[in-house]
Design a protein around this motif. Structure first.
Motif, PDB file in Angstrom:
ATOM      1  N   PRO A  86      30.686  34.568  48.255  1.00  0.00           N
ATOM      2  CA  PRO A  86      29.897  34.002  48.190  1.00  0.00           C
ATOM      3  C   PRO A  86      28.690  33.993  48.623  1.00  0.00           C
ATOM      4  O   PRO A  86      27.550  34.628  47.748  1.00  0.00           O
ATOM      5  N   LYS A  87      28.547  34.789  49.353  1.00  0.00           N
ATOM      6  CA  LYS A  87      26.917  34.808  50.250  1.00  0.00           C
ATOM      7  C   LYS A  87      26.442  36.061  49.841  1.00  0.00           C
ATOM      8  O   LYS A  87      25.699  35.767  49.498  1.00  0.00           O
ATOM      9  N   ILE A  88      27.803  36.600  50.061  1.00  0.00           N
ATOM     10  CA  ILE A  88      27.245  37.996  49.786  1.00  0.00           C
ATOM     11  C   ILE A  88      26.546  38.339  48.086  1.00  0.00           C
ATOM     12  O   ILE A  88      25.385  39.039  48.253  1.00  0.00           O
ATOM     13  N   THR A  89      27.266  37.810  47.839  1.00  0.00           N
ATOM     14  CA  THR A  89      27.154  37.974  46.459  1.00  0.00           C
ATOM     15  C   THR A  89      25.622  37.496  45.809  1.00  0.00           C
ATOM     16  O   THR A  89      24.759  37.988  45.073  1.00  0.00           O
ATOM     17  N   LYS A  90      25.372  35.932  46.277  1.00  0.00           N
ATOM     18  CA  LYS A  90      23.913  35.357  46.307  1.00  0.00           C
ATOM     19  C   LYS A  90      22.525  36.099  46.488  1.00  0.00           C
ATOM     20  O   LYS A  90      21.706  36.259  45.921  1.00  0.00           O
ATOM     21  N   ALA A  91      22.712  36.875  48.430  1.00  0.00           N
ATOM     22  CA  ALA A  91      22.217  37.534  48.928  1.00  0.00           C
ATOM     23  C   ALA A  91      21.217  38.141  47.944  1.00  0.00           C
ATOM     24  O   ALA A  91      19.790  39.099  47.732  1.00  0.00           O
ATOM     25  N   ALA A  92      22.462  39.861  46.971  1.00  0.00           N
ATOM     26  CA  ALA A  92      22.439  40.459  47.000  1.00  0.00           C
ATOM     27  C   ALA A  92      21.595  40.586  44.988  1.00  0.00           C
ATOM     28  O   ALA A  92      20.814  40.826  45.287  1.00  0.00           O
ATOM     29  N   GLN A  93      22.106  39.335  44.744  1.00  0.00           N
ATOM     30  CA  GLN A  93      21.976  38.303  43.347  1.00  0.00           C
ATOM     31  C   GLN A  93      20.249  38.040  43.265  1.00  0.00           C
ATOM     32  O   GLN A  93      19.230  39.177  42.491  1.00  0.00           O
ATOM     33  N   LYS A  94      19.905  38.030  44.510  1.00  0.00           N
ATOM     34  CA  LYS A  94      18.214  37.421  44.753  1.00  0.00           C
ATOM     35  C   LYS A  94      17.802  38.520  44.947  1.00  0.00           C
ATOM     36  O   LYS A  94      16.580  38.475  44.631  1.00  0.00           O
ATOM     37  N   LYS A  95      18.267  39.460  45.930  1.00  0.00           N
ATOM     38  CA  LYS A  95      17.164  40.600  45.073  1.00  0.00           C
ATOM     39  C   LYS A  95      17.739  41.696  44.137  1.00  0.00           C
ATOM     40  O   LYS A  95      16.605  43.288  44.572  1.00  0.00           O
ATOM     41  N   GLY A  96      18.426  40.692  42.804  1.00  0.00           N
ATOM     42  CA  GLY A  96      18.262  42.385  41.684  1.00  0.00           C
ATOM     43  C   GLY A  96      18.955  43.148  41.751  1.00  0.00           C
ATOM     44  O   GLY A  96      19.301  43.474  40.831  1.00  0.00           O
ATOM     45  N   CYS A  97      20.349  42.527  42.612  1.00  0.00           N
ATOM     46  CA  CYS A  97      21.428  43.370  41.845  1.00  0.00           C
ATOM     47  C   CYS A  97      22.226  43.623  41.657  1.00  0.00           C
ATOM     48  O   CYS A  97      22.800  42.396  41.355  1.00  0.00           O
ATOM     49  N   ILE A  98      23.423  44.552  40.603  1.00  0.00           N
ATOM     50  CA  ILE A  98      24.595  43.499  40.176  1.00  0.00           C
ATOM     51  C   ILE A  98      25.982  43.502  41.204  1.00  0.00           C
ATOM     52  O   ILE A  98      25.206  45.345  42.065  1.00  0.00           O
ATOM     53  N   VAL A  99      26.734  42.858  41.431  1.00  0.00           N
ATOM     54  CA  VAL A  99      27.343  43.011  42.227  1.00  0.00           C
ATOM     55  C   VAL A  99      29.157  42.461  42.337  1.00  0.00           C
ATOM     56  O   VAL A  99      29.510  42.271  41.163  1.00  0.00           O
ATOM     57  N   ALA A 100      29.928  43.661  42.189  1.00  0.00           N
ATOM     58  CA  ALA A 100      31.341  43.982  42.146  1.00  0.00           C
ATOM     59  C   ALA A 100      32.371  44.181  43.578  1.00  0.00           C
ATOM     60  O   ALA A 100      31.671  44.690  44.511  1.00  0.00           O
ATOM     61  N   TRP A 101      33.503  43.113  43.360  1.00  0.00           N
ATOM     62  CA  TRP A 101      33.839  43.682  44.515  1.00  0.00           C
ATOM     63  C   TRP A 101      35.367  44.210  43.940  1.00  0.00           C
ATOM     64  O   TRP A 101      35.890  43.501  42.969  1.00  0.00           O
ATOM     65  N   ASN A 102      35.612  44.846  44.874  1.00  0.00           N
ATOM     66  CA  ASN A 102      37.219  45.482  44.549  1.00  0.00           C
ATOM     67  C   ASN A 102      38.058  43.916  45.195  1.00  0.00           C
ATOM     68  O   ASN A 102      37.993  44.534  46.539  1.00  0.00           O
ATOM     69  N   LEU A 103      39.257  43.998  44.377  1.00  0.00           N
ATOM     70  CA  LEU A 103      40.157  42.276  44.939  1.00  0.00           C
ATOM     71  C   LEU A 103      41.722  43.172  44.984  1.00  0.00           C
ATOM     72  O   LEU A 103      42.134  42.658  45.066  1.00  0.00           O
ATOM     73  N   ALA A 104      41.343  44.852  45.577  1.00  0.00           N
ATOM     74  CA  ALA A 104      42.725  45.148  45.714  1.00  0.00           C
ATOM     75  C   ALA A 104      43.935  44.123  46.656  1.00  0.00           C
ATOM     76  O   ALA A 104      45.163  43.951  46.466  1.00  0.00           O
ATOM     77  N   HIS A 105      43.304  44.086  47.829  1.00  0.00           N
ATOM     78  CA  HIS A 105      43.789  43.109  48.926  1.00  0.00           C
ATOM     79  C   HIS A 105      43.496  42.330  49.584  1.00  0.00           C
ATOM     80  O   HIS A 105      44.064  40.978  50.467  1.00  0.00           O
ATOM     81  N   ALA A 106      42.981  41.772  47.966  1.00  0.00           N
ATOM     82  CA  ALA A 106      42.136  40.062  48.237  1.00  0.00           C
ATOM     83  C   ALA A 106      43.261  39.091  47.151  1.00  0.00           C
ATOM     84  O   ALA A 106      43.921  38.085  47.271  1.00  0.00           O
ATOM     85  N   ILE A 107      43.433  39.885  45.574  1.00  0.00           N
ATOM     86  CA  ILE A 107      44.158  38.972  44.615  1.00  0.00           C
ATOM     87  C   ILE A 107      45.535  38.865  45.089  1.00  0.00           C
ATOM     88  O   ILE A 107      46.027  39.494  45.600  1.00  0.00           O
ATOM     89  N   GLY A 108      45.925  37.686  45.391  1.00  0.00           N
ATOM     90  CA  GLY A 108      47.181  37.053  45.066  1.00  0.00           C
ATOM     91  C   GLY A 108      47.283  36.779  46.889  1.00  0.00           C
ATOM     92  O   GLY A 108      48.252  36.398  47.257  1.00  0.00           O
ATOM     93  N   ASN A 109      46.479  36.899  47.887  1.00  0.00           N
ATOM     94  CA  ASN A 109      46.762  36.954  49.237  1.00  0.00           C
ATOM     95  C   ASN A 109      45.589  36.142  49.635  1.00  0.00           C
ATOM     96  O   ASN A 109      45.657  34.387  50.587  1.00  0.00           O
ATOM     97  N   VAL A 110      43.898  35.811  48.976  1.00  0.00           N
ATOM     98  CA  VAL A 110      43.489  34.557  49.604  1.00  0.00           C
ATOM     99  C   VAL A 110      42.973  33.891  47.994  1.00  0.00           C
ATOM    100  O   VAL A 110      42.995  34.499  47.369  1.00  0.00           O
ATOM    101  N   GLU A 111      42.061  32.444  48.371  1.00  0.00           N
ATOM    102  CA  GLU A 111      41.878  32.546  47.295  1.00  0.00           C
ATOM    103  C   GLU A 111      40.602  32.701  46.153  1.00  0.00           C
ATOM    104  O   GLU A 111      39.195  32.789  47.758  1.00  0.00           O
ATOM    105  N   LEU A 112      40.036  32.434  45.336  1.00  0.00           N
ATOM    106  CA  LEU A 112      39.004  33.412  44.746  1.00  0.00           C
ATOM    107  C   LEU A 112      38.675  32.447  44.121  1.00  0.00           C
ATOM    108  O   LEU A 112      39.554  31.335  43.435  1.00  0.00           O
ATOM    109  N   LYS A 113      37.311  32.300  43.237  1.00  0.00           N
ATOM    110  CA  LYS A 113      36.829  31.671  42.972  1.00  0.00           C
ATOM    111  C   LYS A 113      35.836  32.024  42.081  1.00  0.00           C
ATOM    112  O   LYS A 113      34.748  31.839  41.921  1.00  0.00           O
ATOM    113  N   LEU A 114      35.352  33.250  41.876  1.00  0.00           N
ATOM    114  CA  LEU A 114      35.080  34.325  41.020  1.00  0.00           C
ATOM    115  C   LEU A 114      33.983  34.106  40.159  1.00  0.00           C
ATOM    116  O   LEU A 114      32.589  34.438  40.067  1.00  0.00           O
TER     117      LEU A 114
END
Length: 604
Positions: free
Chosen positions: A395-423
């Motif tokens: 969330p912190k990286i996403t918010k900072a990047a979007q504030k600068k006008g960037c599109i933000v994409a995440w690879n969840l290969a090792h995250a999905i089913g492993n950590v809590e996500l609230k995309l």
């Protein structure tokens, strides 16, 4: 620690330390000739620690919100459910100190001080019950008398509770001590297994036999029949349900053929089977159904989404990526850069660790975004780094990047089913994942994408389709072809197991299970001959610790573990990835691994 309260101004003109805070929102009314007129809501803050601009704050950093109910001294406190209890306790402590002795230079009306007082009482009650001390010991009557003395009494008791649990090591030692067990013993591991509320889920999976995993002619050095499988971050185990589901689909194919697309005798019409899969994925990734599509493979999905969302311009064409990102991610991004006519050297910005470190710091990521953001078209990062197991602050990286006008994409290969996500709540633009790791969908299992609802009707984005095509709203509008029914039910079988629990409970077990692994490694091996390169902070990793060895080649260690009936994942030349997956791994698995590794290292 600095403690301030103030009315928030415009983000551009305010720079108030707000990393840890309590927000109080309420509306004042004034009497006019035509009745009562509500004034604009004013946001006030309790501020603790570190200077962070207001615009960098996330909703999940708010500790609680207080709203007036309209009657005197009645306030509704809504604590955030996922905050650190230790942080909550510190915040209430600071609240109490502030109320008792507010700074002379700050003037407050009685209403504000009343709200602060009731917030401290109500929120402390929430924390008191949350940590398990029980409702019977929490006395809300202190709201009316002896406030200060009673609150401090409760705070002292809570501090004692937290003093016992400062780290995962101390939690484990505390549990063992209370039961009179040696925390390094197998007996203690068995105690943890016996008291594991999710232990029944292990029975949902097929565990390989030792005799079937080792090379022909090699004699195993173990009496165990089943392997200790600690490689779920590479390929998850087979859910027993999946075998049954695939056999059912083969039977339906044999007996119904094409009619099963719309008349499936088991209710899983092939034409819409992904809807059943998506409904079970929503809670795992924290998304709405319209934001998910299940299709293709991870790398092909990267290309498809970037074809639509990486639209570089002369001034904004760069892509931000980790230096240690997975090779196929890098290949895909480099090919997109070249396709648009840019030089990789000019367009690809790498996030690097500091000299002597293995993992980058979040501050360095944010600094790059702040410095280079106006020229960055896309931030593409692994939520959990495959090599180190580092979990980034999405969330912190996403918010900072979007504030600068960037599109933000995440690879969840090792995250999905492993950590809590609230995309959805984190406002992530895009995400991609595979499903054969922690999701246990089988080798090469079908992948998935997330496209935030805010992009659902952006039909003018370029797509890999003919001009007459009218896409569906949401993530399905980026789907190419219909998915394989056999791949779908393979994933569905695992998601049915996930439905027997929830990600919060899984992550709580993972926290203790991986922490127990770290504890045993530290206490038994003392870092001799290796080091843990995964961040120690439990909020910065999931169910994986990566061990980097000083001299021994990791293939030799992996082979020696295998003949002892233990499967891990090695990354040449020096890293062994150990992943105790909470769905099917137990504490005894971790105990056996550490003791086997200790024996191997002692022989060299």
């Amino acid at each position: 620690m600095e403690l301030l309260i103030g009315t928030v101004g415009e983000p551009s003109s305010s720079k108030i330390p707000l990393k840890k805070r309590v927000r109080i929102s309420y509306a004042e009314s004034e009497e006019t000739d035509s009745g009562y007129k509500e004034q604009p809501k004013r946001a006030k803050f309790i501020i603790i620690d570190n200077e962070i601009p207001i615009e960098h704050l996330d909703d999940n950093e708010i500790l609680a919100t207080v709203q007036e109910n309209g009657e005197d001294d009645e306030k509704a406190v809504e604590p955030q459910p996922n905050i650190s209890l230790k942080l909550a306790l510190e915040s209430v402590d600071n609240l109490l100190q502030f109320i008792s002795n507010p700074p002379k230079e700050l003037l407050f009306d009685l209403k504000t001080l009343s709200i602060l007082r009731i917030l401290s009482i109500s929120y402390l009650g929430y924390v008191y019950i949350k940590v398990g001390l029980g409702k019977d010991k929490w006395n809300p009557a202190i709201a009316n008398e002896n406030r200060g003395q009673s609150l401090r009494s409760h705070l002292r008791e809570l501090r004692e509770r937290f003093r016992e649990q400062k780290s995962i090591h101390e939690i484990i030692q505390s549990i063992a001590s209370k039961k009179g067990l040696d925390p390094l013993s197998h007996e203690f591991a068995r105690y943890l297994d016996d008291n594991d509320e999710l232990k029944h889920l292990r029975e949902e999976f097929s565990l390989p036999k030792v005799s079937e995993c080792i090379a022909e002619g090699v004699v195993p050095i173990t009496s165990e029949e089943e392997v200790v499988y600690l490689s779920g971050n590479s390929l998850g185990l087979l859910p027993k349900r999946t075998r049954k589901l695939i056999n059912e689909e083969l039977d339906v194919w044999a007996t119904s053929a094409v009619r099963a697309h719309f008349n499936h005798k088991l209710g899983r019409n092939w034409a819409t089977i992904e809807d059943q899969v998506i409904s079970k994925l929503t809670g795992i990734v924290g998304a709405k159904p319209i934001e998910i599509a299940v299709m293709n493979t991870l790398t092909s999905n990267i290309h498809l989404l970037l074809a639509s969302f990486y639209t570089p311009t002369q001034s904004r064409f760069k892509i931000l990526i980790e230096e240690s990102s997975f090779p196929s991610d890098r290949y895909a991004l480099e090919s997109q850069i070249k396709f648009h006519g840019y030089l990789v050297e000019a367009a690809l910005i790498e996030i690097k660790p500091r000299p002597g470190d293995i993992t980058p710091e979040i501050e360095d990521v944010l600094n790059i975004i702040e410095k280079e953001g106006d020229s960055i078209a896309l931030v593409f990062m692994e939520a959990v780094n495959y090599h180190t197991g580092q979990l980034f602050d999405i969330p912190k990286i996403t918010k900072a990047a979007q504030k600068k006008g960037c599109i933000v994409a995440w690879n969840l290969a090792h995250a999905i089913g492993n950590v809590e996500l609230k995309l959805h709540d984190w406002n992530v633009d895009l995400a991609v994942w595979c499903s054969y790791k922690y999701l246990n969908a089988g080798p090469g299992g079908i992948a998935g994408i997330f496209v935030h609802e805010k992009h659902a009707h952006e039909f003018d984005r370029p797509r890999i389709v003919i001009s007459a095509f009218q896409p569906m709203p949401g993530a399905k509008g980026f789907q190419v072809s219909n998915p394989s029914a056999l791949d779908m039910v393979a994933l569905y079988g695992s998601l049915e197991v996930f439905s027997l629990t929830n990600m919060s409970d899984l992550c709580q077990k993972s926290y203790l299970l991986t922490g127990y692994l770290e504890f045993l490694l530290d206490e038994n091996l003392h870092g001799v001959g290796y080091r843990i390169i995964t961040p120690r902070n439990p909020h910065e990793h999931g169910a994986q610790l990566s061990l980097m060895f000083d001299e021994l080649k990791v293939e030799k260690i992996a082979d020696d573990l295998l003949i002892r009936g233990i499967i891990c994942d090695e990354r040449k030349q020096s890293v062994l990835r150990v992943a105790p997956a909470p769905l099917y791994n137990c504490f005894s698995d971790v105990y056996k691994f550490v003791n086997a590794l200790k024996a191997i290292l002692s022989e060299t």
